[in-house]
Design a protein around this motif. Structure first.
Motif, PDB file in Angstrom:
ATOM      1  N   ILE A 206       0.947  -1.337   0.228  1.00 50.24           N
ATOM      2  CA  ILE A 206      -0.170  -0.211   0.593  1.00 50.24           C
ATOM      3  C   ILE A 206       0.893   0.938  -0.175  1.00 50.24           C
ATOM      4  N   ALA A 207       0.503   2.090  -1.057  1.00 54.96           N
ATOM      5  CA  ALA A 207       1.694   3.756  -0.876  1.00 54.96           C
ATOM      6  C   ALA A 207       0.479   4.742  -0.994  1.00 54.96           C
ATOM      7  N   PHE A 208       1.156   5.557   0.164  1.00 56.24           N
ATOM      8  CA  PHE A 208      -0.282   7.134   0.234  1.00 56.24           C
ATOM      9  C   PHE A 208       0.587   7.765  -0.572  1.00 56.24           C
ATOM     10  N   THR A 209      -0.777   7.741  -1.811  1.00 52.82           N
ATOM     11  CA  THR A 209       0.175   9.037  -2.714  1.00 52.82           C
ATOM     12  C   THR A 209      -0.285  10.360  -2.373  1.00 52.82           C
ATOM     13  N   SER A 210       0.278  11.321  -2.680  1.00 50.94           N
ATOM     14  CA  SER A 210       0.205  13.017  -2.238  1.00 50.94           C
ATOM     15  C   SER A 210      -0.487  14.123  -2.478  1.00 50.94           C
TER      16      SER A 210
ATOM     17  N   TYR B 290      -6.367   4.966   9.491  1.00 50.11           N
ATOM     18  CA  TYR B 290      -4.947   6.312   9.136  1.00 50.11           C
ATOM     19  C   TYR B 290      -4.788   6.668   7.474  1.00 50.11           C
ATOM     20  N   LEU B 291      -5.458   6.549   6.557  1.00 54.35           N
ATOM     21  CA  LEU B 291      -5.601   7.368   4.908  1.00 54.35           C
ATOM     22  C   LEU B 291      -6.596   8.843   5.379  1.00 54.35           C
ATOM     23  N   MET B 292      -7.834   8.073   6.574  1.00 54.90           N
ATOM     24  CA  MET B 292      -8.293   9.354   6.542  1.00 54.90           C
ATOM     25  C   MET B 292      -7.061  10.380   7.758  1.00 54.90           C
ATOM     26  N   ARG B 293      -6.837   9.944   8.677  1.00 59.33           N
ATOM     27  CA  ARG B 293      -5.858  11.178   9.447  1.00 59.33           C
ATOM     28  C   ARG B 293      -4.908  11.696   9.089  1.00 59.33           C
ATOM     29  N   ILE B 294      -4.613  10.990   8.171  1.00 61.99           N
ATOM     30  CA  ILE B 294      -3.468  12.304   7.320  1.00 61.99           C
ATOM     31  C   ILE B 294      -3.487  12.710   6.730  1.00 61.99           C
ATOM     32  N   LYS B 295      -3.672  14.448   6.231  1.00 58.74           N
ATOM     33  CA  LYS B 295      -4.347  15.217   5.754  1.00 58.74           C
ATOM     34  C   LYS B 295      -3.208  15.032   4.061  1.00 58.74           C
ATOM     35  N   LYS B 296      -2.205  14.784   4.174  1.00 56.48           N
ATOM     36  CA  LYS B 296      -1.056  15.592   3.074  1.00 56.48           C
ATOM     37  C   LYS B 296      -1.638  14.146   1.999  1.00 56.48           C
ATOM     38  N   HIS B 297      -1.995  12.433   2.732  1.00 60.06           N
ATOM     39  CA  HIS B 297      -2.237  11.938   2.214  1.00 60.06           C
ATOM     40  C   HIS B 297      -4.032  11.710   0.751  1.00 60.06           C
ATOM     41  N   ALA B 298      -3.770  11.162  -0.222  1.00 62.18           N
ATOM     42  CA  ALA B 298      -4.611  11.571  -1.326  1.00 62.18           C
ATOM     43  C   ALA B 298      -5.299  10.559  -1.533  1.00 62.18           C
ATOM     44  N   GLY B 299      -5.114   8.917  -1.617  1.00 61.71           N
ATOM     45  CA  GLY B 299      -4.860   7.709  -1.500  1.00 61.71           C
ATOM     46  C   GLY B 299      -4.347   6.867  -1.656  1.00 61.71           C
ATOM     47  N   VAL B 300      -5.094   6.146  -2.460  1.00 65.84           N
ATOM     48  CA  VAL B 300      -3.470   4.606  -1.903  1.00 65.84           C
ATOM     49  C   VAL B 300      -3.199   3.659  -3.612  1.00 65.84           C
ATOM     50  N   MET B 301      -1.656   3.577  -3.768  1.00 66.85           N
ATOM     51  CA  MET B 301      -2.078   2.128  -4.813  1.00 66.85           C
ATOM     52  C   MET B 301      -1.596   1.292  -4.376  1.00 66.85           C
TER      53      MET B 301
END
Length: 269
Positions: free
Chosen positions: A207-211, A253-264
């Motif tokens: 899982i990679a968190f896009t920015s 975790y995805l929703m908490r971090i504001k600089k995460h745009a989505g996931v690969m």
């Protein structure tokens, strides 16, 4: 003169001991009970590193070379090493030498070490190289949508990278790499669409968190772990300063971090 000789001797001895430690560690993990699939092995190997410290910049040095360091990780090196050990374990040659070959394939363009620019620095570039080498399948084009942004963070922030902060030749290599990456389509599952596609993710998927940061493709990465019907993240956490399986769900975790745009989502094969 004697002091210098002693210093060099101690440095060489330390390097040799570290290399021996890493080789022994990999060989021990390759001898763990065999799992039926690579995704199960990823969880098995990843769990052996739980609790080890987070450490950034472990691949940087005065010369570019293949570094194997297994006593501390950042998110990138954790994923690379767990993946390389797991793939070696399921190969026809479950050896330390094959692990090192896979690690080099993953880390360097065309598997050739030729200076700082030959190392793959952007995750999206890394993913496409790994897919080309048949080490994984990027599921993001199937599940997600195209990312429409230029990836040029490194060249635009050269002051953050000592290796080419003042080296224009390396900067040229980085710019050329970014131009080549710009010609490749990049996909992700947008944050607001994540819950729709979560059932398609399984244990062992990368899982990679896009920015949302301008010019940057990915902020962070780790492995999905499904427990009791919910997904969690196994990763080298900069927040917790160690390798963990998260207490919060992957979605939280995805929703908490504001600089995460989505996931690969990428599946090791």
């Amino acid at each position: 003169m004697k002091a210098l000789f002693l210093f060099l001797f101690i440095c060489l001895l330390s390097t040799n001991l570290a290399a021996q430690f890493n080789q022994k560690l990999v060989e021990e993990k390759l001898k763990l009970p065999q799992k039926a699939s690579v995704d199960e092995t990823i969880l098995q190997i990843g769990q052996t590193f739980l609790g080890l410290p987070y450490e950034g910049g472990t691949l940087e040095g005065p010369e570019e070379k293949l570094i194997c360091k297994l006593d501390a990780f950042d998110c990138y090196t954790f994923v690379e090493n767990v993946m390389a050990i797991s793939l070696a374990k399921h190969s026809e040659q479950p050896t330390f030498e094959n692990y090192m070959k896979i690690l080099q394939d993953l880390r360097y363009r065309n598997s050739k070490i030729d200076g700082y620019g030959s190392r793959i620095h952007y995750f999206t570039d890394w993913a496409k190289t790994a897919e080309k080498n048949n080490y994984l399948k990027d599921l993001s084009p199937i599940l997600g949508v195209k990312m429409d942004k230029p990836i040029n963070f490194m060249s635009q922030h050269r002051n953050l990278y000592p290796s080419f902060a003042k080296d224009d030749k390396v900067l040229e290599d980085i710019i050329l790499m970014e131009k080549k990456l710009a010609k490749k389509a990049i996909y992700h599952i947008k944050k607001e669409d994540y819950s729709t596609y979560e059932p398609a993710i399984k244990t062992g998927d990368i899982i990679a968190f896009t920015s949302t940061v301008a010019g940057l493709d990915v902020n962070h990465e780790g492995f999905a772990v499904r427990k009791n019907g919910k997904l969690y993240l196994m990763h080298a956490s900069i927040e917790k300063k160690k390798v963990i399986i998260s207490e919060e769900t992957l979605q939280q975790y995805l929703m908490r971090i504001k600089k995460h745009a989505g996931v690969m989502v990428l599946r090791v094969s």
